[in-house]
Scaffold this motif. Structure first.
Motif, mmCIF file in Angstrom:
data_model
loop_
_atom_site.group_PDB
_atom_site.id
_atom_site.type_symbol
_atom_site.label_atom_id
_atom_site.label_comp_id
_atom_site.label_asym_id
_atom_site.label_seq_id
_atom_site.Cartn_x
_atom_site.Cartn_y
_atom_site.Cartn_z
ATOM 1 N N MET A 41 24.374 37.039 1.545
ATOM 2 C CA MET A 41 24.518 38.255 0.754
ATOM 3 C C MET A 41 23.274 39.139 0.865
ATOM 4 S SD MET A 41 26.332 39.674 -1.959
ATOM 5 C CE MET A 41 25.970 40.816 -3.229
ATOM 6 N N ILE A 42 22.091 38.534 0.773
ATOM 7 C CA ILE A 42 20.864 39.343 0.787
ATOM 8 C C ILE A 42 20.706 40.095 2.111
ATOM 9 C CG2 ILE A 42 19.300 37.533 1.598
ATOM 10 C CD1 ILE A 42 17.291 38.709 -0.478
ATOM 11 N N GLU A 43 21.231 39.557 3.178
ATOM 12 C CA GLU A 43 21.127 40.221 4.473
ATOM 13 C C GLU A 43 21.895 41.536 4.491
ATOM 14 O OE1 GLU A 43 22.233 36.969 4.158
ATOM 15 O OE2 GLU A 43 20.361 36.006 4.713
ATOM 16 N N LYS A 44 22.843 41.716 3.570
ATOM 17 C CA LYS A 44 23.667 42.922 3.529
ATOM 18 C C LYS A 44 23.046 44.043 2.704
ATOM 19 C CE LYS A 44 27.867 40.351 4.268
ATOM 20 N NZ LYS A 44 29.219 40.053 3.844
ATOM 21 N N ILE A 45 21.936 43.765 2.017
ATOM 22 C CA ILE A 45 21.290 44.779 1.182
ATOM 23 C C ILE A 45 20.411 45.674 2.055
ATOM 24 C CG2 ILE A 45 19.705 45.195 -0.732
ATOM 25 C CD1 ILE A 45 20.549 42.456 -1.855
ATOM 26 N N ARG A 46 20.632 46.970 1.975
ATOM 27 C CA ARG A 46 19.807 47.914 2.723
ATOM 28 C C ARG A 46 18.429 48.018 2.058
ATOM 29 N NH1 ARG A 46 23.002 53.036 2.365
ATOM 30 N NH2 ARG A 46 20.885 53.838 2.519
ATOM 31 N N LEU A 47 17.373 47.915 2.854
ATOM 32 C CA LEU A 47 16.009 47.981 2.326
ATOM 33 C C LEU A 47 15.726 49.281 1.583
ATOM 34 C CD1 LEU A 47 13.759 46.423 5.112
ATOM 35 C CD2 LEU A 47 14.246 45.512 2.836
ATOM 36 N N ASP A 48 16.306 50.377 2.048
ATOM 37 C CA ASP A 48 16.004 51.673 1.423
ATOM 38 C C ASP A 48 16.737 51.887 0.097
ATOM 39 O OD1 ASP A 48 18.459 51.924 2.695
ATOM 40 O OD2 ASP A 48 18.106 53.986 3.335
ATOM 41 N N THR A 49 17.463 50.874 -0.382
ATOM 42 C CA THR A 49 18.108 50.966 -1.693
ATOM 43 C C THR A 49 17.356 50.175 -2.761
ATOM 44 O OG1 THR A 49 19.570 49.056 -1.317
ATOM 45 C CG2 THR A 49 20.381 51.242 -0.636
ATOM 46 N N ILE A 50 16.287 49.493 -2.349
ATOM 47 C CA ILE A 50 15.559 48.605 -3.262
ATOM 48 C C ILE A 50 14.287 49.274 -3.778
ATOM 49 C CG2 ILE A 50 14.419 46.371 -3.527
ATOM 50 C CD1 ILE A 50 16.098 45.376 -1.131
ATOM 51 N N LEU A 51 14.065 49.181 -5.090
ATOM 52 C CA LEU A 51 12.796 49.593 -5.682
ATOM 53 C C LEU A 51 12.079 48.310 -6.094
ATOM 54 C CD1 LEU A 51 10.915 51.880 -6.683
ATOM 55 C CD2 LEU A 51 11.990 51.591 -8.928
ATOM 56 N N PHE A 52 10.992 48.004 -5.404
ATOM 57 C CA PHE A 52 10.180 46.832 -5.723
ATOM 58 C C PHE A 52 9.213 47.231 -6.827
ATOM 59 C CE2 PHE A 52 11.477 46.613 -1.310
ATOM 60 C CZ PHE A 52 11.932 45.310 -1.187
ATOM 61 N N LEU A 53 9.016 46.352 -7.797
ATOM 62 C CA LEU A 53 8.103 46.713 -8.878
ATOM 63 C C LEU A 53 7.388 45.507 -9.460
ATOM 64 C CD1 LEU A 53 9.285 46.253 -12.120
ATOM 65 C CD2 LEU A 53 11.048 47.646 -11.081
ATOM 66 N N ASP A 54 6.279 45.790 -10.093
ATOM 67 C CA ASP A 54 5.493 44.780 -10.806
ATOM 68 C C ASP A 54 4.775 45.499 -11.940
ATOM 69 O OD1 ASP A 54 4.424 42.188 -11.288
ATOM 70 O OD2 ASP A 54 2.546 42.799 -10.337
ATOM 71 N N ILE A 55 4.614 44.801 -13.061
ATOM 72 C CA ILE A 55 3.890 45.391 -14.187
ATOM 73 C C ILE A 55 2.652 44.569 -14.495
ATOM 74 C CG2 ILE A 55 6.011 46.347 -15.151
ATOM 75 C CD1 ILE A 55 5.895 44.221 -17.360
ATOM 76 N N GLU A 56 1.690 45.221 -15.096
ATOM 77 C CA GLU A 56 0.497 44.550 -15.602
ATOM 78 C C GLU A 56 0.448 44.805 -17.097
ATOM 79 O OE1 GLU A 56 -1.098 42.525 -13.679
ATOM 80 O OE2 GLU A 56 0.031 43.221 -11.928
ATOM 81 N N THR A 57 0.200 43.752 -17.856
ATOM 82 C CA THR A 57 0.201 43.848 -19.315
ATOM 83 C C THR A 57 -1.085 43.272 -19.885
ATOM 84 O OG1 THR A 57 1.287 41.698 -19.624
ATOM 85 C CG2 THR A 57 2.717 43.624 -19.345
ATOM 86 N N VAL A 58 -1.428 43.734 -21.079
ATOM 87 C CA VAL A 58 -2.590 43.237 -21.817
ATOM 88 C C VAL A 58 -2.211 43.170 -23.293
ATOM 89 C CG1 VAL A 58 -4.292 44.192 -20.180
ATOM 90 C CG2 VAL A 58 -3.556 45.554 -22.161
ATOM 91 N N PRO A 59 -2.998 42.472 -24.101
ATOM 92 C CA PRO A 59 -2.740 42.507 -25.547
ATOM 93 C C PRO A 59 -2.877 43.926 -26.101
ATOM 94 C CG PRO A 59 -4.210 40.688 -24.988
ATOM 95 C CD PRO A 59 -4.069 41.522 -23.748
ATOM 96 N N GLN A 60 -2.143 44.213 -27.185
ATOM 97 C CA GLN A 60 -2.207 45.534 -27.835
ATOM 98 C C GLN A 60 -3.642 45.923 -28.173
ATOM 99 O OE1 GLN A 60 -0.445 48.207 -28.876
ATOM 100 N NE2 GLN A 60 1.349 47.458 -27.807
ATOM 101 N N GLU A 61 -4.352 45.000 -28.751
ATOM 102 C CA GLU A 61 -5.764 45.227 -29.107
ATOM 103 C C GLU A 61 -6.623 44.292 -28.276
ATOM 104 O OE1 GLU A 61 -6.802 47.566 -31.125
ATOM 105 O OE2 GLU A 61 -4.826 48.149 -31.879
#
Length: 159
Positions: free
Chosen positions: A1-21
């Protein structure tokens, strides 16, 4: 299935988080009490709530997003480029800018969001912080009432 996904349709993302204070002592009394209650089962007996506060960034109620980085492929003929951008600064602006990107450029049915452990962490964390900051949740993150096969998320942890 993954082979059928077009690369230009994917948004890769990552977040960085910290404590509120930065420091536990900067929290008001209500937040201190809530933190103590939330972490009572995760903390070992020799840890106080204050000792455990460096982990506050992994809970959306006690953390905040300081950066969302995204990448996507553009393909023109035989040339494939990978573009990267990061949203950083004040959290509400980060969320608004990311929301704008999703709604205006990655909102088509074929678009997929992708990250590592993103189904368990990044996607719900972003959605919760949007609720807290009164930012509308974009369609790609609004999973309410959707069936699993209707959710266009890819998690590299599952691959």
């Amino acid at each position: 299935m993954i082979e059928k996904i077009r690369l230009d349709t994917i948004l890769f993302l990552d977040i960085e988080t910290v404590p509120q204070e930065e420091h536990f002592n900067s929290l008001d009394d209500e937040m201190k009490s809530l933190w103590e209650h939330k972490t009572q089962y995760q903390r070992k007996e020799d840890f106080t709530a204050e000792d455990f506060y460096d982990r506050a960034g992994i809970w959306a109620e006690f953390g905040k997003i300081v950066c969302i980085s995204v990448g996507y492929f553009t393909i023109k003929g035989d040339i494939r480029n990978f573009r990267v951008t990061s949203f950083f600064g004040e959290e509400k602006k980060i969320l608004l800018d990311f929301n704008n990107l999703l709604n205006n450029h990655f909102n088509a049915p074929q678009n997929i969001l992708c990250g590592h452990n993103a189904k368990e962490f990044d996607f719900p964390f972003i959605a919760r912080r949007m609720i807290i900051n009164k930012v509308s949740i974009p369609n790609k993150l609004n999973l309410f009432g959707k069936k699993p096969w209707e959710i266009a998320h890819l998690d590299t942890l599952e691959l």
